[in-house]
Motif scaffolding. Structure first.
Motif, PDB file in Angstrom:
ATOM      1  N   GLU A   1       0.350  -1.024   0.239  1.00  0.00           N
ATOM      2  CA  GLU A   1      -0.139   0.019   0.066  1.00  0.00           C
ATOM      3  C   GLU A   1       0.755   0.902   0.011  1.00  0.00           C
ATOM      4  O   GLU A   1       0.828   2.040  -1.276  1.00  0.00           O
TER       5      GLU A   1
ATOM      6  N   SER B   1      -2.013   5.739  -0.761  1.00  0.00           N
ATOM      7  CA  SER B   1      -3.373   6.064  -0.858  1.00  0.00           C
ATOM      8  C   SER B   1      -3.543   6.872   0.364  1.00  0.00           C
ATOM      9  O   SER B   1      -3.904   6.409   1.690  1.00  0.00           O
ATOM     10  N   PRO B   2      -5.340   7.213  -0.079  1.00  0.00           N
ATOM     11  CA  PRO B   2      -5.855   7.557   1.320  1.00  0.00           C
ATOM     12  C   PRO B   2      -6.429   6.292   2.037  1.00  0.00           C
ATOM     13  O   PRO B   2      -6.782   6.185   2.906  1.00  0.00           O
ATOM     14  N   SER B   3      -7.028   5.709   1.195  1.00  0.00           N
ATOM     15  CA  SER B   3      -7.239   4.168   1.526  1.00  0.00           C
ATOM     16  C   SER B   3      -6.729   3.393   2.752  1.00  0.00           C
ATOM     17  O   SER B   3      -6.186   3.100   3.626  1.00  0.00           O
TER      18      SER B   3
ATOM     19  N   VAL C   1      -3.481   5.018   4.516  1.00  0.00           N
ATOM     20  CA  VAL C   1      -3.808   6.222   5.531  1.00  0.00           C
ATOM     21  C   VAL C   1      -4.756   5.989   6.331  1.00  0.00           C
ATOM     22  O   VAL C   1      -4.409   6.051   7.269  1.00  0.00           O
ATOM     23  N   GLU C   2      -6.209   6.209   5.660  1.00  0.00           N
ATOM     24  CA  GLU C   2      -6.941   5.471   6.759  1.00  0.00           C
ATOM     25  C   GLU C   2      -6.868   4.369   7.129  1.00  0.00           C
ATOM     26  O   GLU C   2      -7.061   4.374   8.359  1.00  0.00           O
ATOM     27  N   ARG C   3      -6.632   3.005   6.898  1.00  0.00           N
ATOM     28  CA  ARG C   3      -6.086   2.154   7.394  1.00  0.00           C
ATOM     29  C   ARG C   3      -4.532   1.390   8.511  1.00  0.00           C
ATOM     30  O   ARG C   3      -4.918   1.199   9.518  1.00  0.00           O
TER      31      ARG C   3
ATOM     32  N   ILE D   1      -4.005   4.399  10.843  1.00  0.00           N
ATOM     33  CA  ILE D   1      -4.652   5.449  11.412  1.00  0.00           C
ATOM     34  C   ILE D   1      -5.049   4.051  12.215  1.00  0.00           C
ATOM     35  O   ILE D   1      -5.339   4.540  13.706  1.00  0.00           O
ATOM     36  N   ARG D   2      -6.840   3.115  11.880  1.00  0.00           N
ATOM     37  CA  ARG D   2      -6.889   3.133  12.492  1.00  0.00           C
ATOM     38  C   ARG D   2      -6.057   1.482  13.113  1.00  0.00           C
ATOM     39  O   ARG D   2      -6.768   1.360  14.377  1.00  0.00           O
ATOM     40  N   GLN D   3      -5.157   1.524  12.483  1.00  0.00           N
ATOM     41  CA  GLN D   3      -3.540   0.144  13.568  1.00  0.00           C
ATOM     42  C   GLN D   3      -3.360   1.074  14.364  1.00  0.00           C
ATOM     43  O   GLN D   3      -3.182   0.466  14.993  1.00  0.00           O
TER      44      GLN D   3
ATOM     45  N   SER E   1      -4.628   3.380  15.560  1.00  0.00           N
ATOM     46  CA  SER E   1      -5.423   3.911  16.478  1.00  0.00           C
ATOM     47  C   SER E   1      -5.696   2.711  18.160  1.00  0.00           C
ATOM     48  O   SER E   1      -5.824   2.571  19.109  1.00  0.00           O
TER      49      SER E   1
END
Length: 80
Positions: free
Chosen positions: A52, A59-61, A63-65, A67-69, A71
């Protein structure tokens, strides 16, 4: 010896992203500087998906994953 003492280690395995090998954990474990760090001792090491980050360019997705990981990892640390 590390010049700085990290609280966290973020690992993005470039070799695994390109199918060369998938052994970032083994490479890190072989380093006394890494295994002696507080981050390693506290199990505050996050392995992100190299495909990724290297092939999709963060990619934005991705980055979201990430951040979730992160968090979820922080939540787990706070519970200790």
């Amino acid at each position: 010896m590390l010049q700085r003492e990290p609280d966290w280690l973020f690992v993005i395995d470039r070799s695994a992203a390109f199918g060369e090998r998938a052994n970032a954990a083994a490479v890190l474990q072989a380093s006394a500087a890494i295994t002696g760090s507080q981050a390693w001792q506290r199990k505050q090491v996050l392995h992100f998906d190299g495909r990724e980050w290297y092939l999709a360019g963060g990619s934005p997705s991705a980055v979201e994953r990430a951040i979730r990981q992160f968090s979820q990892a922080l939540d787990a640390v706070e519970l200790k």
